[in-house]
Design a protein around this motif. Structure first.
Motif, PDB file in Angstrom:
ATOM      1  N   MET A 116       1.159  -1.471  -0.211  1.00  0.00           N
ATOM      2  CA  MET A 116       0.826  -0.502  -0.397  1.00  0.00           C
ATOM      3  C   MET A 116       1.242   0.992  -0.222  1.00  0.00           C
ATOM      4  N   ARG A 117       1.822   1.349   1.081  1.00  0.00           N
ATOM      5  CA  ARG A 117       2.694   2.443   0.706  1.00  0.00           C
ATOM      6  C   ARG A 117       3.337   2.562  -0.508  1.00  0.00           C
ATOM      7  N   LEU A 118       4.053   2.107  -0.982  1.00  0.00           N
ATOM      8  CA  LEU A 118       4.134   1.721  -3.007  1.00  0.00           C
ATOM      9  C   LEU A 118       3.700   2.367  -3.521  1.00  0.00           C
ATOM     10  N   PHE A 119       1.920   1.398  -3.941  1.00  0.00           N
ATOM     11  CA  PHE A 119       1.109   2.021  -4.320  1.00  0.00           C
ATOM     12  C   PHE A 119       0.659   3.489  -3.803  1.00  0.00           C
ATOM     13  N   CYS A 120       0.392   3.931  -2.902  1.00  0.00           N
ATOM     14  CA  CYS A 120       0.549   5.312  -2.881  1.00  0.00           C
ATOM     15  C   CYS A 120       1.360   6.404  -3.103  1.00  0.00           C
ATOM     16  N   ARG A 121       2.892   6.168  -3.490  1.00  0.00           N
ATOM     17  CA  ARG A 121       3.769   6.791  -3.745  1.00  0.00           C
ATOM     18  C   ARG A 121       3.924   7.283  -4.955  1.00  0.00           C
ATOM     19  N   ILE A 122       3.987   5.787  -5.734  1.00  0.00           N
ATOM     20  CA  ILE A 122       3.728   5.868  -7.205  1.00  0.00           C
ATOM     21  C   ILE A 122       2.469   6.380  -7.732  1.00  0.00           C
ATOM     22  N   TYR A 123       1.644   6.582  -6.590  1.00  0.00           N
ATOM     23  CA  TYR A 123       0.569   6.838  -7.831  1.00  0.00           C
ATOM     24  C   TYR A 123       0.835   8.309  -8.013  1.00  0.00           C
ATOM     25  N   GLY A 124       1.378   8.944  -6.544  1.00  0.00           N
ATOM     26  CA  GLY A 124       1.002  10.231  -6.223  1.00  0.00           C
ATOM     27  C   GLY A 124       2.625  10.148  -7.532  1.00  0.00           C
ATOM     28  N   ALA A 125       3.867  10.137  -7.345  1.00  0.00           N
ATOM     29  CA  ALA A 125       4.215  10.064  -8.731  1.00  0.00           C
ATOM     30  C   ALA A 125       4.061  10.487  -9.540  1.00  0.00           C
ATOM     31  N   LEU A 138      -4.063   7.302   0.664  1.00  0.00           N
ATOM     32  CA  LEU A 138      -3.928   7.999   0.520  1.00  0.00           C
ATOM     33  C   LEU A 138      -3.140   9.704   1.612  1.00  0.00           C
ATOM     34  N   GLU A 139      -3.987   9.736   2.442  1.00  0.00           N
ATOM     35  CA  GLU A 139      -4.730  11.201   3.215  1.00  0.00           C
ATOM     36  C   GLU A 139      -2.975  10.635   4.015  1.00  0.00           C
ATOM     37  N   SER A 140      -2.375   9.585   4.534  1.00  0.00           N
ATOM     38  CA  SER A 140      -1.513   9.532   5.548  1.00  0.00           C
ATOM     39  C   SER A 140       0.511   9.683   4.738  1.00  0.00           C
ATOM     40  N   GLY A 141       0.128  10.868   3.520  1.00  0.00           N
ATOM     41  CA  GLY A 141       1.059  11.541   3.187  1.00  0.00           C
ATOM     42  C   GLY A 141       2.084  11.002   2.016  1.00  0.00           C
ATOM     43  N   GLY A 142       2.433   9.414   1.668  1.00  0.00           N
ATOM     44  CA  GLY A 142       3.182   9.043   0.555  1.00  0.00           C
ATOM     45  C   GLY A 142       2.814   9.839  -0.437  1.00  0.00           C
ATOM     46  N   PHE A 143       1.696   9.228  -0.367  1.00  0.00           N
ATOM     47  CA  PHE A 143       0.621  10.310  -2.047  1.00  0.00           C
ATOM     48  C   PHE A 143       1.037  12.283  -2.490  1.00  0.00           C
ATOM     49  N   LEU A 144       0.974  12.366  -1.862  1.00  0.00           N
ATOM     50  CA  LEU A 144       1.160  13.676  -1.110  1.00  0.00           C
ATOM     51  C   LEU A 144       3.010  13.593  -1.331  1.00  0.00           C
ATOM     52  N   GLU A 145       3.947  12.981  -0.851  1.00  0.00           N
ATOM     53  CA  GLU A 145       5.629  12.842  -0.849  1.00  0.00           C
ATOM     54  C   GLU A 145       6.109  12.748  -2.001  1.00  0.00           C
ATOM     55  N   GLY A 146       5.329  12.055  -2.812  1.00  0.00           N
ATOM     56  CA  GLY A 146       5.955  11.452  -4.077  1.00  0.00           C
ATOM     57  C   GLY A 146       5.077  11.942  -5.539  1.00  0.00           C
ATOM     58  N   PHE A 147       4.072  12.903  -5.195  1.00  0.00           N
ATOM     59  CA  PHE A 147       4.014  14.093  -5.991  1.00  0.00           C
ATOM     60  C   PHE A 147       4.680  15.031  -6.157  1.00  0.00           C
ATOM     61  N   LEU A 148       5.021  15.757  -4.379  1.00  0.00           N
ATOM     62  CA  LEU A 148       6.018  16.873  -4.656  1.00  0.00           C
ATOM     63  C   LEU A 148       7.463  16.290  -5.136  1.00  0.00           C
ATOM     64  N   ASP A 149       7.688  15.387  -4.764  1.00  0.00           N
ATOM     65  CA  ASP A 149       8.840  14.704  -5.005  1.00  0.00           C
ATOM     66  C   ASP A 149      10.042  14.755  -6.765  1.00  0.00           C
ATOM     67  N   LYS A 150       9.928  16.184  -7.108  1.00  0.00           N
ATOM     68  CA  LYS A 150       9.930  16.710  -8.451  1.00  0.00           C
ATOM     69  C   LYS A 150      11.475  17.503  -8.738  1.00  0.00           C
ATOM     70  N   GLY A 151      12.139  16.991  -7.581  1.00  0.00           N
ATOM     71  CA  GLY A 151      13.740  17.651  -7.644  1.00  0.00           C
ATOM     72  C   GLY A 151      13.771  19.998  -7.694  1.00  0.00           C
ATOM     73  N   ARG A 152      14.347  19.665  -8.622  1.00  0.00           N
ATOM     74  CA  ARG A 152      13.839  21.445  -8.348  1.00  0.00           C
ATOM     75  C   ARG A 152      12.647  22.044  -9.091  1.00  0.00           C
ATOM     76  N   MET A 153      11.593  21.248  -9.688  1.00  0.00           N
ATOM     77  CA  MET A 153      10.691  21.945  -9.768  1.00  0.00           C
ATOM     78  C   MET A 153       9.421  21.640  -9.205  1.00  0.00           C
TER      79      MET A 153
END
Length: 328
Positions: free
Chosen positions: A242-251, A280-295
């Protein structure tokens, strides 16, 4: 007063509804849900639903698959759906086919209740992006011209999975071997993705497998067993799935945001999101979404909203048909 037939055609189920439209205001007459594999032809399913109800002014169907020249070879079904053939056989003056995410995008414009995932969201006028994990993974864009929205269908769910850390590197290698080369995001971010992630983690001995859970997987939908156990944190392997799914979904939601800069929000639709909302609300999704380096700064204030109304594609199809009648 006109009568509209609308459909949400998915790989697992098809929802059909009949509406009455009065100057664009829709009133539902009746609605039915069918297993999508029930008939060998889509037209037979329509005939079963309509019965003796043959006076239809327009029909629009949101379909899980690419639409070309108003014809669709469905991705996860054996149907070839052709708007002209449906119009001819069922005697419907106007028939339109939309990609299912295109229909969902139009439907989202009619909804007013969502669950926000980004605490730093700043809503602005602008484009909207839609991403939806269900039987498959769909993506669409609502282009805003300053006055109105226009849906742009895509097949973005079939783009390549891009790993972001060492564990995901191993996942890519595992899936490449399983699927003989190309690894699309849909191999992870869809119903069967839970099983693929579980098999990967088990293959690298991430944690000991739970014999009782694996017995349940043999007796029923294994993806549902894995996601439920992961959501409730009953098992180490399933929790990591579930953690992987949410993070990759967010990414991937973040990738979509970078491609169209949807200042009015990324909307997370599809059948899976409402079922795993706490994850999805636990933070992994948002973390993946925002993990875009300088962008990261380019997307950090974009709203991220879970769509909890499963009828968004159906509503979008119905309103599209109504709008097309008004144009005519």
């Amino acid at each position: 007063m006109v009568r509209i037939l609308a459909g949400d055609v998915g790989g697992t189920k098809t929802v059909l509804a009949l509406y009455q439209s009065d100057q664009g205001e829709l009133t539902e007459i009746r609605k039915e849900t069918y297993p999508s594999g029930r008939h060998t032809r889509f037209e037979d399913l329509l005939l079963e639903f309509l019965g003796s109800d043959s006076l239809i002014d327009a029909a629009t169907f949101g379909i899980a698959g690419p639409i070309k020249s108003q014809r669709c070879i469905t991705t996860n079904l054996p149907w070839i759906i052709d708007a002209a053939e449906i119009a001819d056989e069922l005697n419907i003056p106007q028939v339109h086919l939309l990609n299912d995410l295109e229909a969902a995008a139009y439907g989202i414009l009619r909804l007013d209740h969502f669950h926000e995932l980004n605490p730093d969201a700043h809503e602005e006028a602008g484009h909207i992006a839609v991403i939806a994990a269900g039987t498959g993974l769909g993506e669409a864009i609502l282009f805003y011209d300053g006055r109105d929205y226009h849906a742009m269908p895509t097949e973005g769910g079939h783009c390549e999975f891009a790993p972001q850390d060492a564990l995901e590197d191993q996942l890519l290698v595992f899936l490449r071997q399983r699927f003989n080369g190309h690894v699309s995001l849909e191999r992870i971010l869809a119903g069967d993705g839970f099983g693929n992630l579980y098999d990967f983690l088990k293959s690298i001995n991430f944690a000991e497998a739970n014999a009782e859970l694996e017995a349940q997987m043999q007796q029923t939908d294994r993806n549902a067993v894995i996601s439920r156990a992961g959501l409730q944190q009953e098992d180490v392997l399933c929790s990591e799935v579930m953690r992987l799914f949410c993070r990759i979904y967010g990414a991937e939601a973040g990738n979509l945001a970078l491609k169209c800069l949807p200042r009015n929000g990324v909307y997370i639709a599809g059948g899976i999101a409402p079922k795993i909302r706490p994850a999805l609300e636990s933070g992994g999704f948002l973390e993946g979404f925002l993990d875009k380096g300088r962008m990261t700064h380019a997307i950090e204030h974009i709203p991220l909203r879970i769509v909890d109304n499963p009828e968004a594609p159906l509503l979008g199809a119905a309103h599209y048909a109504s709008k097309q009648l008004a144009i005519k």
